[in-house]
Design a protein around this motif. Structure first.
Motif, short mmCIF file in Angstrom:
data_model
loop_
_atom_site.label_atom_id
_atom_site.label_comp_id
_atom_site.label_asym_id
_atom_site.label_seq_id
_atom_site.Cartn_x
_atom_site.Cartn_y
_atom_site.Cartn_z
N CYS A 1 -4.34 -8.91 12.04
CA CYS A 1 -5.48 -7.89 12.81
C CYS A 1 -4.53 -6.65 12.56
O CYS A 1 -5.00 -5.43 13.13
CB CYS A 1 -5.69 -8.09 13.95
N SER A 2 -3.09 -6.44 12.10
CA SER A 2 -2.35 -5.35 12.23
C SER A 2 -2.92 -4.14 11.33
O SER A 2 -3.55 -4.38 10.19
CB SER A 2 -0.75 -5.73 11.93
N ALA A 3 -2.51 -2.87 11.67
CA ALA A 3 -3.06 -1.94 11.04
C ALA A 3 -2.50 -1.84 9.45
O ALA A 3 -3.01 -1.80 8.45
CB ALA A 3 -2.69 -0.66 11.81
N ALA A 4 -1.13 -2.04 9.55
CA ALA A 4 -0.56 -1.68 8.05
C ALA A 4 -0.42 -3.26 7.31
O ALA A 4 0.11 -3.09 6.26
CB ALA A 4 1.15 -1.28 8.44
N GLY A 5 -0.50 -4.19 7.95
CA GLY A 5 -0.34 -5.58 7.39
C GLY A 5 0.91 -6.13 7.73
O GLY A 5 1.98 -5.90 7.48
N ALA A 6 0.97 -7.50 8.43
CA ALA A 6 1.83 -8.40 8.86
C ALA A 6 1.45 -9.90 8.68
O ALA A 6 0.68 -10.11 9.25
CB ALA A 6 2.46 -7.92 9.95
N ILE A 7 2.41 -10.28 7.76
CA ILE A 7 2.21 -12.02 7.55
C ILE A 7 3.44 -12.65 7.90
O ILE A 7 4.35 -12.48 7.61
CB ILE A 7 1.98 -12.19 6.09
N ALA A 8 2.85 -13.50 8.98
CA ALA A 8 3.84 -14.55 9.60
C ALA A 8 4.44 -15.45 8.65
O ALA A 8 3.72 -15.92 7.64
CB ALA A 8 3.47 -15.24 10.74
N ALA A 9 5.85 -15.56 8.78
CA ALA A 9 6.46 -16.48 7.90
C ALA A 9 5.99 -17.84 7.87
O ALA A 9 5.40 -18.44 8.90
CB ALA A 9 7.90 -16.51 8.36
N GLN B 1 -8.23 -4.66 -3.53
CA GLN B 1 -7.91 -4.36 -2.15
C GLN B 1 -6.94 -5.41 -1.59
O GLN B 1 -6.00 -5.14 -0.93
CB GLN B 1 -9.11 -4.14 -1.22
N VAL B 2 -7.23 -6.74 -1.78
CA VAL B 2 -6.45 -7.87 -1.38
C VAL B 2 -4.99 -7.69 -2.12
O VAL B 2 -3.99 -7.83 -1.37
CB VAL B 2 -6.99 -9.10 -1.59
N ASP B 3 -5.03 -7.46 -3.26
CA ASP B 3 -3.54 -7.28 -4.08
C ASP B 3 -2.71 -6.13 -3.31
O ASP B 3 -1.67 -6.28 -2.92
CB ASP B 3 -3.72 -6.68 -5.63
N THR B 4 -3.41 -5.15 -3.13
CA THR B 4 -2.80 -3.69 -2.52
C THR B 4 -2.31 -4.26 -1.03
O THR B 4 -1.04 -3.69 -0.67
CB THR B 4 -3.65 -2.39 -2.41
N TYR B 5 -3.15 -4.75 -0.32
CA TYR B 5 -2.67 -5.12 1.09
C TYR B 5 -1.35 -5.96 1.21
O TYR B 5 -0.78 -5.87 1.91
CB TYR B 5 -3.96 -5.80 1.87
N LEU B 6 -1.67 -7.13 0.20
CA LEU B 6 -0.68 -8.12 0.18
C LEU B 6 0.91 -7.32 -0.17
O LEU B 6 2.06 -7.70 0.43
CB LEU B 6 -0.75 -9.30 -0.80
N ALA B 7 0.78 -6.50 -1.31
CA ALA B 7 1.94 -5.90 -1.74
C ALA B 7 2.61 -5.00 -0.66
O ALA B 7 3.97 -4.94 -0.61
CB ALA B 7 1.68 -5.26 -2.72
N PRO C 1 2.78 -5.85 -6.54
CA PRO C 1 1.41 -5.42 -6.81
C PRO C 1 1.01 -5.22 -8.25
O PRO C 1 1.90 -5.28 -9.19
CB PRO C 1 1.75 -3.76 -6.42
N GLY C 2 -0.36 -5.52 -8.54
CA GLY C 2 -0.98 -5.29 -9.95
C GLY C 2 -0.34 -6.34 -10.62
O GLY C 2 0.38 -7.39 -10.53
N GLY C 3 -0.61 -5.77 -12.09
CA GLY C 3 0.06 -6.59 -13.35
C GLY C 3 -0.72 -7.84 -13.48
O GLY C 3 -1.86 -8.08 -12.94
N PRO C 4 -0.23 -8.77 -14.37
CA PRO C 4 -1.11 -10.05 -14.57
C PRO C 4 -0.84 -11.04 -13.51
O PRO C 4 -1.45 -11.89 -13.73
CB PRO C 4 -0.10 -10.46 -15.81
N LEU C 5 -0.10 -10.67 -12.39
CA LEU C 5 -0.03 -11.72 -11.32
C LEU C 5 -0.76 -11.01 -10.09
O LEU C 5 -0.24 -11.19 -9.03
CB LEU C 5 1.41 -12.30 -11.02
N GLN C 6 -1.86 -10.38 -10.19
CA GLN C 6 -2.68 -9.88 -8.99
C GLN C 6 -3.61 -10.86 -8.47
O GLN C 6 -3.80 -11.79 -9.10
CB GLN C 6 -3.22 -8.64 -9.66
N ALA C 7 -4.24 -10.49 -7.34
CA ALA C 7 -5.11 -11.13 -6.57
C ALA C 7 -6.32 -11.48 -7.67
O ALA C 7 -6.86 -10.45 -8.19
CB ALA C 7 -5.32 -10.49 -5.43
N VAL C 8 -6.74 -12.41 -7.61
CA VAL C 8 -8.29 -12.63 -7.82
C VAL C 8 -9.26 -13.42 -6.76
O VAL C 8 -8.76 -14.07 -6.21
CB VAL C 8 -8.07 -14.05 -9.32
#
Length: 126
Positions: free
Chosen positions: A35-43, A58-64, A97-104
């Protein structure tokens, strides 16, 4: 998908582990809500639950940009806004981010509108 029983009681997603490798493996699935503003993923997170995302781009950008994003694969359950249908995405290289290994987009779950109801039992690899 038009009917999915959230919470692992009846339905689950079964993934061919070789086709959908996760950064932490398929041994023990860990879900985490971000729920963080900038995005934080727990280990150790394998499935991220996040509102405010409505496309694979949007998912790809968020994760990157998310702190703690793994180098390898991750699943994301996302919805544009609370109360809307949930979609399931896979990104084979979350921190890249992006490229051939982006979110689907894998599936949109019509009628599944509450991210908090999903459990680790909803996901299995074989």
């Amino acid at each position: 998908i038009t009917s999915f029983s959230v919470g692992g009681s009846q339905d689950s997603f079964a993934f061919l582990a070789a086709a959908f490798p996760l950064a932490n493996g398929w041994g023990t699935i860990r879900l985490a809500t971000d729920c963080s503003a900038a995005g934080a993923i727990a280990a150790g997170t394998d499935v991220v639950l996040r509102s405010g995302l409505s496309s694979a781009a949007q998912v790809d950008t968020y994760l990157a940009g998310a702190a703690g994003a793994p180098v390898g694969g991750i699943l994301v359950l996302a919805q544009a806004a609370p109360g809307q249908d949930v979609s399931l995405y896979y990104d084979p290289a979350a921190a890249v981010p992006g490229g051939p290994l982006q979110a689907v987009l894998i599936a949109t779950l019509q009628g599944a509108t509450d991210l908090s109801l999903f459990r680790a039992a909803d996901f299995m690899g074989f």
